[in-house]
Design an enzyme around this catalytic site. Sequence first.
Site, PDB file in Angstrom:
ATOM      1  N   CYS A  77      -1.959   7.731 -61.906  1.00 28.04           N
ATOM      2  CA  CYS A  77      -0.765   8.405 -61.517  1.00 28.04           C
ATOM      3  C   CYS A  77      -0.472   8.546 -59.760  1.00 28.04           C
ATOM      4  O   CYS A  77      -1.397   9.157 -59.001  1.00 28.04           O
ATOM      5  CB  CYS A  77      -0.560   9.966 -61.934  1.00 28.04           C
ATOM      6  SG  CYS A  77       0.929  10.718 -61.598  1.00 28.04           S
ATOM      7  N   ILE A  78       0.558   7.924 -59.266  1.00 26.64           N
ATOM      8  CA  ILE A  78       0.608   7.774 -57.862  1.00 26.64           C
ATOM      9  C   ILE A  78       0.826   9.105 -57.489  1.00 26.64           C
ATOM     10  O   ILE A  78       0.665   9.519 -56.369  1.00 26.64           O
ATOM     11  CB  ILE A  78       2.015   6.813 -57.486  1.00 26.64           C
ATOM     12  CG1 ILE A  78       1.799   6.618 -55.929  1.00 26.64           C
ATOM     13  CG2 ILE A  78       3.112   6.975 -57.981  1.00 26.64           C
ATOM     14  CD1 ILE A  78       2.523   5.350 -55.475  1.00 26.64           C
TER      15      ILE A  78
END
Lengths: 129, 85, 119
Positions: A77-78
């Site tokens: 997840c950025i």
Amino acid sequence: MKYTLAIHGAPYASQSAQHGMAFAEALLRQAHTIERIFFFHEGVLQALSTPVAPQGEEDLLQKWQALSAQGVELAVCIASGIKRGVLSEEERARYEKTSNSLAEPFTLVGLGQLISAINEADRYIEFPA
Amino acid sequence: MSLHLVFNSAGYAACRQRKLSDDPIILLGDGVYCANRLDEDNIHVLEIDARVRGVSLEQCKASTINYDTFVALTALHSPIVSWAE
Amino acid sequence: MKKMLFIISQPPYANTHNAELLEAAMVGAVFDGEVSLLFRDDGVWGLLPNQHGELIEQKTFSKILSALPTYEVERLFACAPSVADRDLSISHSPEIELLTLKQQIALIAAQDVVIGAQR
């Protein structure tokens, strides 16, 4: 059957990685497929390139890389990742930091990639911290 | 039918209130410490996590499973709900 | 499309997990998922009014929450016993429906996926 897995725990802080990895290997043994493994919350720290495994103890990063070599996508997840210091070269340059920290072959992706993997899969399983 | 993954005793407390009585449970991680206290049917214990912790399952009513059986159970149930508090 | 239930079981602010979960719930709704949200146990503390995340330079959880209907996350539930045990009133949040444990069992059983295990 197609599975999406989520890893929520940091290395050494929980069994999240061990559970997820052993489960993933069992899935592949039984000819199921893994749509994506998504790293969320502190789970993003699994993707750091810099840890040194204590001698005689398991090397988690090496094990993730071995799983990836079997064709499993490891997606971080950025939003959760960059705020915890997990930076690809692209993000390093964007935020003008001195070093990147995302291990190969993990990729930084948006939350849409979690939802689309859930939509594609028959099963979604979370391994919490 | 749902399958519940219970990762610790507080997770078990939250789970048992919100599951159908027939739904199966897998105890794993610190959830294995609950194994000998439970009187329900349809409980499975991830054997390796119990052995790691020195939790004896000899007197335990629950069935002991490995990862292959864990996978098989997930293929039979949906949704799969994780409980860790 | 999938029926997705997000469960909030921990209070906000000690970590950022709840805010991260709400973001995932909004994305789920943007992707046309049928998204529900359930607050239970200490997670119901997130329903208190008058939160001020800005005091510690964090997002205010209750403000993110109030934006959810804009993202079509319209099914918001709270565990009635959890709310009662904490002497909490949620009358300021008319959009949140209180559920008995029995109703929560039915809610969970009706989902395709359940998201948000946390400790």
